[in-house]
Design a protein around this motif. Structure first.
Motif: not given
Length: 148
Positions: A4-31
């Motif tokens: 449950n903690n991992e799921t909550a952590l994963g959901a929090a990370l996904k929300t934080a990542v999605q708050s970035l611009s698409k370009k920033s997200q793409t650069e982050m994913i590539a890295a």
């Protein structure tokens, strides 16, 4: 409880990542992809259907952006040259899972060849000597109308 903690952590990370611009997200994913997967670092031919495995391996990122990163990788000259050499295809764990077909190899060889530069783009446009007169003729009626 740990899951449950991992799921909550994963959901929090996904929300934080999605708050970035698409370009920033793409650069982050590539890295992240280039740091985590040797097959990407070495630009080896990728297994067919690897996009599904990559999307499943990176649930914290938007699937469309993961696919975009993969498409960008596959358009790079270094990857195209790797395909043109032929040989084995690899999955995310660097295990061979197929070979580059002769058709794929031939297509990559065509894509890897440098394209001739267009003469039209390099040469400046010729200056037409009549052009200033044409502009003057167009402006003359407007000027005459303004003068009246």
């Amino acid at each position: 409880m740990k899951s449950n903690n991992e799921t909550a952590l994963g959901a929090a990370l996904k929300t934080a990542v999605q708050s970035l611009s698409k370009k920033s997200q793409t650069e982050m994913i590539a890295a992240h992809v280039y740091a985590k997967y040797e097959v990407f670092k070495r630009f080896l031919p990728l297994a067919l259907g690897i996009h599904e495995a990559l999307i499943a391996a990176l649930p914290q990122f938007d699937a469309q952006l993961v696919a975009r990163v993969l498409a960008n990788h596959c358009r790079r000259q270094r990857y195209i040259k790797s395909l043109a050499r032929g040989g084995k295809r690899f999955d995310l764990a660097m295990k061979p899972v197929g070979v580059v077909s002769p058709e794929e190899k031939a297509a990559a060889e065509r894509m890897a060849q440098p394209r001739p530069a267009k003469a039209d783009a390099a040469a400046p446009a010729p200056v037409d000597a009549a052009a200033p007169e044409a502009v003057a003729q167009v402006e003359t009626p407007a000027a005459e109308s303004a003068a009246e």
